[in-house]
Structure formats: structure tokens, C-alpha cells
Design an enzyme around this catalytic site. Structure first.
Site: not given
Ligand code: PGA
Length: 244
Positions: A6, A8, A88, A158, A164, A206, A226
Site C-alpha cells: 500500500n 498510500k 482503511h 490492521e 506507521g 508496521s 505500507g
């Protein structure tokens, strides 16, 4: 394993997106890699050699019409998308509620796109209230999905508190295993055996080369990645760590 990258809003230069796509196009791996670039890069990346699976990061709730800025399921399908990420937490933060998530799932399925449905609690309370929250998210999102469509649904667990961060902040394997069992229990209560057998659960938050091997626990069939998916080196390292 299924690995969803992803991107983003991380990569603004097309070259950077294409560098990752080139690696994915060439790499010999048994894993299924699904790239999720921004809408702007989707069509061109879908046409790159060796790219078999590509996800949009969002989808319109509308079929077509006067909806400035929206991208319909039909458009996504037409430019080569195979999947769409729905619900999301970063979209939910922008005001996307359970009803919108459920509508987007219907739009995706109608356009023959597979759905990567994201669920996850903001924080864990000591009394396990977050489990009821997860159950509610699952039930409201999948309420209108017919059993025959479950083969087109991937559930990405998630937890927001783990997204993150650095690898230390991701969930532990033990805790992930417990939560996945709970998610499966919720699903089992709602669908028949055949539909249940099709359901795949991914983990996101993460994930990197440092922790991915610890997160391969029973019933986890892939990862939504991500930041670590946005550079060819970190993506390659992650795939190597998965196989080591
Ligand atoms: P992260 O993002 O791997 O950068 O934590 C995961 C996600 O939000 O999909």
C-alpha cells in the site's frame, strides 16, 4: 502468502513507483504481490510487464455521474485494477463510516474487483471491548455480501495503534494469533462452511523485514504493508525475510 504493498500517498514521482513495479514484475517468488499505488499511477502500473495484481486504495460509492473527484469501480476495472482496499483506517479517519464501507464493498464486487477490507481497533482496552468493536466492523461491512462473494473478500486486520510505527510497535505473534482466532469465530458464526473456507485474513501495521517472520502465525495468509513496500530494497528484504 499474499503481500499487498500500500503506497498510500508516499510516492509522488512516477519513477519511484515504477522502480518498485519493475522489481515486482521481475522477481521470482511464490508469493502473490498486489501493488496499491495512487489512482494517478494505477493504470500505467497495471500495464507494466509482469504485474498481475493491482489494487486501488479506494473506490467511489457511486456507479457513475456528477461526482467530482470520485473514481468508480467500472473505471478501476477498465484500467486494470484487480483489487480495491476498502475501509482503511486512514480513510475512516476522513469520515468514512461503516455504511460507506459496506456500500464500497458492494460497488467493488459489482465491478468484479476483489475487496481488501481493513478492520482494526484504535486501542486495546483491558476489558476486551475492542473485540466487540472488531465484531461490529466485520458484521456491518459484510452484512450485505452474499456467500458466493466471500471468495472475493480478503480481510486485513490492521490495529490502528500498530500502523506507521517501527517494527517493535507491531503486534506480537501471540497476540495476532489470538485476534485472528477471534475474527475467524465471528466469521464462522455468520457464514456457511463453504464461504468460511474461502476467507483469507491478512495482517497490517508496521510490517517489515525485521518482524515479518514472527507474524507468520496460523491462519494469517498475508500482509498489508505500507512504508516497507514503497522502496525496492525494503520490499525485496521483506520477501527474503519471509522465505528465510
Ligand atoms: P505501515 O502501513 O506498514 O506503514 O504501518 C500499513 C497500512 O496502513 O496499510
Amino acid at each position: 502468502m499474499i503481500i499487498v504493498g500500500n503506497f498510500k500517498e508516499y510516492l509522488s514521482r512516477f519513477e519511484d513507483v515504477d522502480n518498485v513495479a519493475r522489481v515486482v514484475g521481475r522477481i521470482k517468488t511464490k508469493h502473490e504481490i498486489i501493488l496499491a499505488p495512487s489512482f494517478a499511477h494505477l493504470g500505467i502500473i497495471a500495464s507494466r510487464k509482469g504485474i498481475k495484481h493491482i489494487a486501488a486504495q479506494d473506490i467511489s460509492i457511486f456507479d457513475a455521474g456528477a461526482h467530482t473527484g470520485e473514481v468508480s469501480g467500472a473505471t478501476l476495472q477498465n484500467i486494470g485494477a484487480t483489487h480495491v482496499i476498502v475501509g482503511h483506517s486512514e480513510r475512516r479517519e476522513q469520515g468514512e463510516d461503516d455504511h460507506i464501507v459496506a456500500t464500497k464493498i458492494q460497488q467493488a464486487l459489482r465491478s468484479n474487483l476483489k475487496v481488501i477490507l481493513c478492520i482494526g481497533e484504535r486501542e486495546r482496552d483491558p476489558h476486551g471491548g475492542y473485540l466487540a468493536f472488531l465484531s461490529e466492523q466485520i458484521t456491518s461491512a459484510l452484512g450485505g455480501v452474499s456467500e458466493k462473494d466471500y471468495k472475493n473478500i480478503l480481510i486485513a486486520y490492521e490495529p490502528i495503534w500498530a500502523i506507521g510505527k517501527n517494527a517493535d510497535s507491531a503486534i506480537t505473534g501471540e497476540s495476532l494469533e489470538e485476534t485472528v482466532l477471534y475474527i475467524r469465530k465471528i466469521l464462522k458464526e455468520r457464514v456457511d462452511e463453504k464461504a468460511f473456507a474461502h476467507i483469507k485474513i491478512l495482517y497490517g501495521g508496521s510490517v517489515s523485514a525485521i518482524n515479518i517472520a514472527n507474524l507468520v502465525v496460523p491462519h494469517i495468509e498475508g500482509f498489508l504493508v505500507g512504508r516497507a513496500s514503497t522502496h525496492p530494497d525494503s520490499l525485496k528484504e521483506l520477501l527474503n525475510a519471509l522465505d528465510s
